[in-house]
Write an enzyme that holds these catalytic residues in place. Structure first.
Site, short mmCIF file in Angstrom:
data_model
loop_
_atom_site.label_atom_id
_atom_site.label_comp_id
_atom_site.label_asym_id
_atom_site.label_seq_id
_atom_site.Cartn_x
_atom_site.Cartn_y
_atom_site.Cartn_z
N GLU A 150 -14.40 -4.67 53.96
CA GLU A 150 -15.00 -4.68 52.81
C GLU A 150 -14.28 -4.23 51.64
OE1 GLU A 150 -19.06 -3.09 52.84
OE2 GLU A 150 -19.79 -4.71 53.60
N GLU A 321 -21.81 -9.25 59.07
CA GLU A 321 -22.62 -8.26 59.25
C GLU A 321 -24.05 -8.64 58.85
OE1 GLU A 321 -21.51 -4.66 57.39
OE2 GLU A 321 -19.37 -4.56 58.37
C1 GAL Z 1 -21.41 -2.56 55.13
C2 GAL Z 1 -20.25 -1.92 55.86
C3 GAL Z 1 -20.63 -1.29 57.06
C4 GAL Z 1 -21.76 -0.43 57.15
C5 GAL Z 1 -22.88 -1.32 56.78
C6 GAL Z 1 -24.10 -0.44 56.33
O1 GAL Z 1 -21.17 -2.38 53.82
O2 GAL Z 1 -19.30 -2.87 56.05
O3 GAL Z 1 -19.46 -0.66 57.68
O4 GAL Z 1 -21.58 0.79 56.11
O5 GAL Z 1 -22.65 -1.57 55.12
O6 GAL Z 1 -25.40 -1.35 55.79
#
Ligand code: GAL
Length: 660
Positions: A150, A321
């Site tokens: 990110e 994610e």
């Molecule tokens: C994303 C990040 C992850 C984790 C996640 C939590 O932004 O890439 O490592 O922090 O959010 O929602």
């Protein structure tokens, strides 16, 4: 060359073997397979375990983890761990930390504590990337790489460090060659801001009042280029040492601080991290929307990004994610409605995602994200989403889904919406009316056409626009000649929004006045602009103008006017210019009018229902917490492959279209 795109959409998960006892790994891998997952992303925050001290590598645990996953039939997406440089490295070169605009270091103790311009850190990033790629680059388990994690998260694109200052000066010298050219471009005669050498230029922070917007825009361009070159350095190492694997990066939602197209130019696949509930809570949505969609997310948040990143990835994209339950980082963190994780997953696939990967396997009972749900609870039991993931795996099989051939140049939709990252930088630097945001205008237009049932491609201003039936340019202050040429070559309806063509690349008002170059296509001239505070509006027949209004000089008769006769919507041949921001109802009316003219089949969707077509499958998604009937949308003879004409809350219905 990367491998051929796999035929079936895959499910994956983000896993942190270093967080758990080794005795659990085998069982974790077995359960992942059982759940229907086939790929696992690992390693993005593991630098302190891979290299506990400078030059001392401990590969044993990572070797084991990869073997165990591979042995269980899982593929691995391996990450470079550069988002979390370890303490020994920061201590060895404390000036690698980014500084905030006030000049304070962004310290060790969380993540992303590095400055993209620090040359020492650049070398470290390449060194650790090379070390990992040398060890695992040819491993059969490793099918893809993720660079870093990110970029830009936690407002880390911009840094006001000394390294950034020196690199910015060099960047300016390359761009302008002669300091007089910079003075000219920025208009530095104003307020006696002229420089006599590039060494005199500072970073645009801590000025008494606002810094010169041209200075700010170049700083944004420079910072964006730093992200792209940081990423490119890792990619070129990975390509050499790990040929045949896809390289991706997990981009974010509503983050526009760098040009994602420039970063993605070095990637095979764009990925993004989808947290619909967190995004609804954290962004501009009204209180009413926040309540109504608290457990679902606004129906266009995920879809907007799917369509954006499909463009960024030139047709290839993943959700890296996917939110599985309550997150920890929004103001309020409700649980998704039962079924929502399944809906989000199927919706991503319907928009063309090759992979949906959940964050994270098991909730960590320690550290910053201990309140963030996973597919498993900290006690190793299934959490709610686990069963929904099993359902998604079953749905993919039942639908016999295959990835449609992705030709980057072939439109996947009939509507194109042009978005550019630099447009957002311009409206952030100079909003002129509080809350004006090019991104938000783009989102609102997107939402308005999605409500009519259309699929949308979000494309950069350089995209080939041939083949679309309707082209939307919501807000693009700097119009380059390539877009003018693209627009002059099409005959379909084009809608251009306010502030488009309002600046030169040097952040000046064009000599012809806005919309600048576009006047060659559309003979109108913006003589004056005004922004309107909340509650102050201009009223027309069936619409209101809010926040932004432009006074137009032209011989072209207005298609829509205010009650006092001033024009708001102007049409010349197939091009229309909208000289303000409309209220929701007005915008909806306008999109309907233009879509009909474009020959698109306008549908009246129930509130909170969205459609998306994948190949010959038509998907319908219910973002409501109540059931909804879509009888009127289903073709009479269509048998449903999934769901029914009664969409349950968070329900998904799929039917086959006969026309293909
Ligand atoms: C994303 C990040 C992850 C984790 C996640 C939590 O932004 O890439 O490592 O922090 O959010 O929602």
């Amino acid at each position: 060359m990367s491998r051929p795109v796999p035929q079936t959409p895959r499910l994956g998960v983000c896993y942190y073997p270093e967080h758990w006892p080794r005795e659990w790994w085998q069982d974790d891998a077995r359960r992942m397979r059982e759940m229907g997952l086939s790929q696992v992303r690992i390693g993005e925050f593991a630098w302190s375990r891979i290299e506990p001290a400078s030059g001392q590598f401990d590969w044993t645990w990572l070797d084991d983890a990869i073997e165990i996953l591979y042995g269980a039939g899982l593929s691995v997406v391996l990450c470079t761990p550069t988002a979390t440089p370890p303490k020994w490295l920061v201590d060895a070169m404390p000036d690698m930390l980014a500084l905030d605009a006030e000049g304070r270091p962004r310290r060790f103790g969380s993540r992303r504590h590095y400055c993209f311009s620090h040359q020492g850190y650049r070398l470290e990033s390449q060194r650790i990337t090379r070390a990992i790629a040398e060890r695992y680059g040819q491993h059969p388990a490793v099918i893809a790489w993720q660079t870093d994690n990110e970029y830009g998260c936690h407002a880390t694109t911009l840094s006001w460090s000394t390294s950034a200052l020196y690199e910015f000066r060099r960047w300016l010298a390359r761009r302008y060659a002669d300091i007089r050219a910079l003075n000219d471009a920025w208009g530095n005669v104003f307020w006696s801001m002229e420089y006599r050498s590039f060494e005199q230029v500072d970073l645009p922070a801590l000025t008494v009042t606002e810094a010169n917007p041209a200075h700010l825009l170049d700083f944004r361009r420079f910072a964006s280029a730093q992200v792209a070159s940081f990423n490119e350095e890792q990619c070129s190492i990975l390509r050499t040492l790990s040929p045949g694997r896809d390289i991706t990066h997990n981009f974010m939602g509503f983050v526009t601080d760098f040009d994602h197209h420039a970063v993605a130019a070095d990637l095979d696949v764009a990925a993004w991290d989808s947290y619909p509930l967190g995004f609804l809570e954290q962004f501009w949505f009204s209180e009413e929307e926040k309540l109504r969609y608290a457990r679902q997310g606004h129906p266009d948040i995920a879809a907007f990004h799917h369509d954006l990143y499909r463009g960024v990835g030139r047709g290839r994209w993943w959700v890296m994610e996917q939110q599985p339950g309550p997150v920890n980082w929004a103001r309020f963190n409700p649980a998704p409605l039962p079924g929502m994780v399944r809906l989000w997953s199927l919706e991503a696939i319907a928009h063309g995602a090759e992979v949906v990967s959940y964050f994270r396997w098991r909730q960590a009972p320690f550290a910053q994200e201990q309140m963030h749900a996973g597919l498993l609870r900290p006690d190793r039991q299934d959490d709610v989403a686990a069963n929904e993931v099993r359902d998604v795996a079953a749905d993919i099989a039942a639908l016999g889904l295959v990835n449609t051939a992705r030709s980057p140049s072939a439109p996947s939709s009939r509507v194109a919406l042009v978005f550019d990252y630099a447009a957002q930088w311009v409206t952030e630097i100079q909003p002129q009316g509080a809350g004006f945001s090019a991104l938000r205008v783009a989102f609102d237009w997107y939402s308005a056409v999605r409500r009519l049932g259309f699929d949308v491609d979000i494309v950069p201003p350089t995209a080939d626009l041939a083949g679309y039936s309707l082209i939307l340019v919501p807000c693009l202050p700097v119009v380059e000649d390539v877009l003018r040429q693209r627009l002059s070559a099409v005959t379909v309806p084009v809608l251009i929004g306010a502030r488009t063509g309002s600046k030169t690349p040097e952040f000046k008002i064009p000599g012809l006045l806005p919309p600048g170059l576009l006047q060659h296509l559309l003979p109108i001239r913006v003589a004056r602009v005004e922004s309107l505070r909340e509650g102050l509006k201009e009223v027309g027949e069936g619409f209101e103008v809010r926040l932004w209004f432009e006074h137009i000089e032209t011989n072209v008769p207005a298609e829509w006017s205010l009650r006092d006769g001033r024009g708001v919507l102007f049409r010349h041949r197939n091009l229309r210019y909208l000289a303000g921001l409309l209220d929701d109802a007005g915008l909806q009316r306008l999109m309907t009018l233009i879509a009909i003219e474009a020959g698109l089949p306008v549908r009246s969707l129930p509130e909170g229902v969205r459609l998306r077509r994948l190949g010959n499958l038509q998907f319908a998604f219910n973002y409501n917490s109540d059931p909804v009937s879509i009888h009127h949308i289903l073709p009479p003879s269509a048998g449903c492959l999934l769901g029914s004409a009664e969409l349950s809350p968070a329900g998904v219905t799929v039917w086959r279209m006969r026309d293909s």
